[in-house]
Design an enzyme around this catalytic site. Structure first.
Site, PDB file in Angstrom:
ATOM      1  N   SER A 105      23.253 -14.519  13.126  1.00 58.33           N
ATOM      2  CA  SER A 105      22.125 -14.635  12.108  1.00 58.33           C
ATOM      3  C   SER A 105      21.734 -15.852  11.606  1.00 58.33           C
ATOM      4  CB  SER A 105      21.929 -13.735  11.163  1.00 58.33           C
ATOM      5  OG  SER A 105      21.211 -13.700  10.161  1.00 58.33           O
ATOM      6  N   GLN A 125      20.043 -16.151  16.013  1.00 52.46           N
ATOM      7  CA  GLN A 125      18.733 -15.362  15.796  1.00 52.46           C
ATOM      8  C   GLN A 125      18.054 -16.293  14.785  1.00 52.46           C
ATOM      9  OE1 GLN A 125      18.994 -13.730  12.205  1.00 52.46           O
ATOM     10  NE2 GLN A 125      16.730 -13.806  12.612  1.00 52.46           N
ATOM     11  N   TYR A 127      15.131 -17.049  11.739  1.00 52.32           N
ATOM     12  CA  TYR A 127      14.097 -16.568  10.998  1.00 52.32           C
ATOM     13  C   TYR A 127      13.347 -17.726  10.818  1.00 52.32           C
ATOM     14  CZ  TYR A 127      15.938 -12.041   9.275  1.00 52.32           C
ATOM     15  OH  TYR A 127      16.382 -10.755   9.244  1.00 52.32           O
ATOM     16  N   THR A 153      13.188 -13.053  15.195  1.00 52.94           N
ATOM     17  CA  THR A 153      12.625 -11.921  14.462  1.00 52.94           C
ATOM     18  C   THR A 153      11.746 -11.945  14.029  1.00 52.94           C
ATOM     19  OG1 THR A 153      15.321 -11.713  14.259  1.00 52.94           O
ATOM     20  CG2 THR A 153      13.839 -10.456  12.846  1.00 52.94           C
ATOM     21  N   LYS A 248      12.080 -10.296  18.680  1.00 50.39           N
ATOM     22  CA  LYS A 248      12.737  -9.010  18.273  1.00 50.39           C
ATOM     23  C   LYS A 248      12.197  -8.324  17.007  1.00 50.39           C
ATOM     24  CE  LYS A 248      17.328  -7.624  15.791  1.00 50.39           C
ATOM     25  NZ  LYS A 248      17.083  -7.423  14.333  1.00 50.39           N
ATOM     26  N   HIS A 272      14.605  -2.884  13.123  1.00 53.62           N
ATOM     27  CA  HIS A 272      15.412  -3.542  12.136  1.00 53.62           C
ATOM     28  C   HIS A 272      16.669  -2.525  11.468  1.00 53.62           C
ATOM     29  CE1 HIS A 272      15.496  -7.699  10.330  1.00 53.62           C
ATOM     30  NE2 HIS A 272      16.370  -7.151   9.555  1.00 53.62           N
TER      31      HIS A 272
HETATM   32  C1  FNR Z   1      20.317  -6.597   9.999  1.00 52.33           C
HETATM   33  N1  FNR Z   1      19.534  -7.036  10.855  1.00 52.33           N
HETATM   34  C2  FNR Z   1      19.332  -8.357  10.907  1.00 52.33           C
HETATM   35  N2  FNR Z   1      18.165  -8.569  12.019  1.00 52.33           N
HETATM   36  C3  FNR Z   1      17.990  -9.917  11.964  1.00 52.33           C
HETATM   37  O1  FNR Z   1      17.224 -10.426  12.987  1.00 52.33           O
HETATM   38  N3  FNR Z   1      18.654 -10.862  11.077  1.00 52.33           N
HETATM   39  C4  FNR Z   1      19.371 -10.522  10.099  1.00 52.33           C
HETATM   40  O2  FNR Z   1      19.815 -11.382   9.596  1.00 52.33           O
HETATM   41  C5  FNR Z   1      19.766  -9.265  10.011  1.00 52.33           C
HETATM   42  N4  FNR Z   1      20.323  -8.713   9.061  1.00 52.33           N
HETATM   43  C6  FNR Z   1      20.820  -7.562   8.900  1.00 52.33           C
HETATM   44  C7  FNR Z   1      21.829  -7.124   8.019  1.00 52.33           C
HETATM   45  C8  FNR Z   1      22.318  -5.825   7.848  1.00 52.33           C
HETATM   46  C9  FNR Z   1      23.483  -5.564   6.911  1.00 52.33           C
HETATM   47  C10 FNR Z   1      21.864  -4.806   8.815  1.00 52.33           C
HETATM   48  C11 FNR Z   1      22.485  -3.439   8.974  1.00 52.33           C
HETATM   49  C12 FNR Z   1      20.965  -4.996   9.690  1.00 52.33           C
HETATM   50  C13 FNR Z   1      18.910  -5.945  11.798  1.00 52.33           C
HETATM   51  C14 FNR Z   1      20.026  -5.894  12.929  1.00 52.33           C
HETATM   52  O3  FNR Z   1      19.930  -6.998  13.766  1.00 52.33           O
HETATM   53  C15 FNR Z   1      19.567  -4.752  13.782  1.00 52.33           C
HETATM   54  O4  FNR Z   1      18.244  -4.637  13.979  1.00 52.33           O
HETATM   55  C16 FNR Z   1      19.783  -3.149  13.317  1.00 52.33           C
HETATM   56  O5  FNR Z   1      21.397  -3.432  12.468  1.00 52.33           O
HETATM   57  C17 FNR Z   1      19.981  -2.361  14.404  1.00 52.33           C
HETATM   58  O6  FNR Z   1      20.219  -0.956  13.764  1.00 52.33           O
HETATM   59  P1  FNR Z   1      21.629  -0.331  13.880  1.00 52.33           P
HETATM   60  O7  FNR Z   1      22.481  -0.590  15.052  1.00 52.33           O
HETATM   61  O8  FNR Z   1      22.309  -0.803  12.339  1.00 52.33           O
HETATM   62  O9  FNR Z   1      21.350   1.133  13.540  1.00 52.33           O
END
Ligand code: FNR
Length: 417
Positions: A105, A125, A127, A153, A248, A272
């Site tokens: 990330s 990834q 932002y 993302t 994403k 997300h």
């Molecule tokens: C995320 N997600 C996420 N996505 C992204 O593109 N950049 C990020 O920094 C983050 N940070 C993040 C932190 C935490 C604690 C979580 C739980 C999620 C979203 C992540 O990439 C993904 O889309 C989801 O976590 C998928 O869902 P499940 O598997 O957690 O149910």
């Protein structure tokens, strides 16, 4: 005994201070989207086939010239340093050892150069913060460090309202109140590890190793995103990145078509993990219309809600080439560091192989919609191009073709029953 992801979740809950567990586990507002991610997976059934040659089960897939030993990778998650100070590197090592990709990330707590695994499939990834030069230097560094794919993302123009975080007063600078101090005292090992490293920081956001300027850290924290980032901005990214570029956070088939028009190499269907728009559809519910819109021209991946090997099989059967795992591997990391993350990967791999075998399917690549009982999966019918699933007002419904109107009515009736 940890038999499934729920067991790892319980273990994570016991080991982490409440505010850290809630940060990982929580979702937006009423958390209904996060629940829908799970309940919609449960509504999909797979009809197994019998008496087929299953002497060799092959779960591997090929994507962008790489072989993944399993059809899943680790999703990007920010603030892994709060779970464990070395969290980013531990997840990356667990992934590399298991032959699956790790997506680092932008909001990581270790520098991308330090996390990259020489023998792994490393993705980065992105932002895009208001200050675009931050993204530019990160993409340049990711390219120089040998990252294979860039994941943009797009579902965070603003942060979702995570009410658990607000209630827990989880924000930086980290100033624990009395309740949090009491909670921290109950987790001395976690606290000692964090004190030893001075807590996690957004060290990845700056070009050179060293202190992160307060303004950059604050922008990342408040997720001060560039609201002027549009489909046209992809041309800017393309000039910086010539490898595979994935978007994403798509849920609408028209966005999938726009992704094709703008030359991206892959899309990730995702809400997300329910952390952004609580009213959003489940990823698995949105997947079929996106797969139809993409029509095999580029790979479609999915994340959000995967907790079982059978969920992976369902997503692949509905047209995803691969899936990403978010919280499940974080629960593993919290419960046992790198070894815990590996155990979760092994668990999902074992479950997936068993599901393939029970379904009478010898390889991940053979899973297709023929494996599903569509009748028991009332997803919404495809939307006409240009229509928005956001509102279903009566005037629009009347304007639809009669056949489609019937399908919608039946689906809604099914859902109510
Ligand atoms: C995320 N997600 C996420 N996505 C992204 O593109 N950049 C990020 O920094 C983050 N940070 C993040 C932190 C935490 C604690 C979580 C739980 C999620 C979203 C992540 O990439 C993904 O889309 C989801 O976590 C998928 O869902 P499940 O598997 O957690 O149910």
């Amino acid at each position: 005994m940890k038999l499934n992801i729920s067991d790892y979740r319980r273990s994570a809950k016991a080991r982490l201070p409440r505010f850290v567990f809630d940060y990982i586990d929580g979702a937006a507002e009423d958390e209904s989207c996060a629940r829908r991610n799970r309940s919609d997976f449960e509504r999909v059934s797979i009809v197994p086939r019998m008496l087929r040659d299953l002497t060799r089960i092959d779960p591997s897939i090929e994507l962008f010239g790489d072989t993944w030993r399993q059809p899943f990778g680790i999703a990007p998650t920010g603030f892994n340093g709060f779970v464990h100070p070395q969290g980013d590197a531990m997840l990356a090592r667990a992934a590399a050892a298991s032959g699956i990709p790790f997506v680092l990330s932008t909001a990581s707590n270790m520098r991308l150069e330090a996390v990259r695994q020489p023998d792994g499939v490393n993705w980065f990834q992105l932002y895009v913060l208001t200050e675009r030069s931050v993204a530019e230097q990160m993409v340049r560094r990711a390219k120089n460090a040998g990252y294979r794919a860039l994941v943009l993302t797009v579902d965070v123009p603003v942060s979702g309202m995570r009410e658990r975080d607000v209630r827990n007063r989880f924000r930086l600078p980290f100033r624990p109140g009395p309740a949090m101090l009491f909670d921290l005292c109950r987790h001395p090992l976690w606290l000692a590890r964090q004190i030893a490293v001075g807590g996690p920081g957004f060290v990845n956001l700056v070009e050179q190793e060293g202190p992160v300027p307060a303004a950059v850290g604050a922008a990342a924290l408040t997720r001060d995103m560039d609201r002027n980032l549009t489909w046209e901005s992809l041309a800017w990214l393309r000039r910086l990145w010539d490898g595979p570029l994935l978007v994403k956070g798509l849920l609408h088939p028209d966005d999938a078509r726009l992704a094709l028009t703008h030359g991206v190499d892959g899309v990730i269907v995702s809400n997300h993990g329910g952390r952004q728009l609580d009213a959003a559809p489940s990823s698995i519910g949105a997947l079929p219309t996106i797969v139809d819109a993409i029509a095999d021209r580029i790979p479609v991946l999915l994340d959000s809600g995967i907790r079982r090997g059978s969920d992976i099989a369902k997503a692949l059967a509905l047209g995803a080439r691969a899936v990403l795992i978010g919280r499940a591997t974080l629960y593993g990391l919290a419960s046992g560091g790198e070894a815990g993350a590996r155990s979760v990967i092994d668990l999902l791999a074992t479950e997936f192989a068993r599901v393939l075998t029970l379904c009478g399917v010898a390889s991940a690549a053979e899973l297709d919609r023929g494996a599903l009982s569509d009748a028991r999966f009332p997803i919404l019918p495809p939307l006409p191009s240009g229509a928005s699933p956001v509102l279903d007002d009566p005037s629009r419904r009347a304007a639809r073709a009669p056949a489609q109107r019937d399908a919608v009515t039946e689906t809604l009736a099914d859902e109510r029953s």
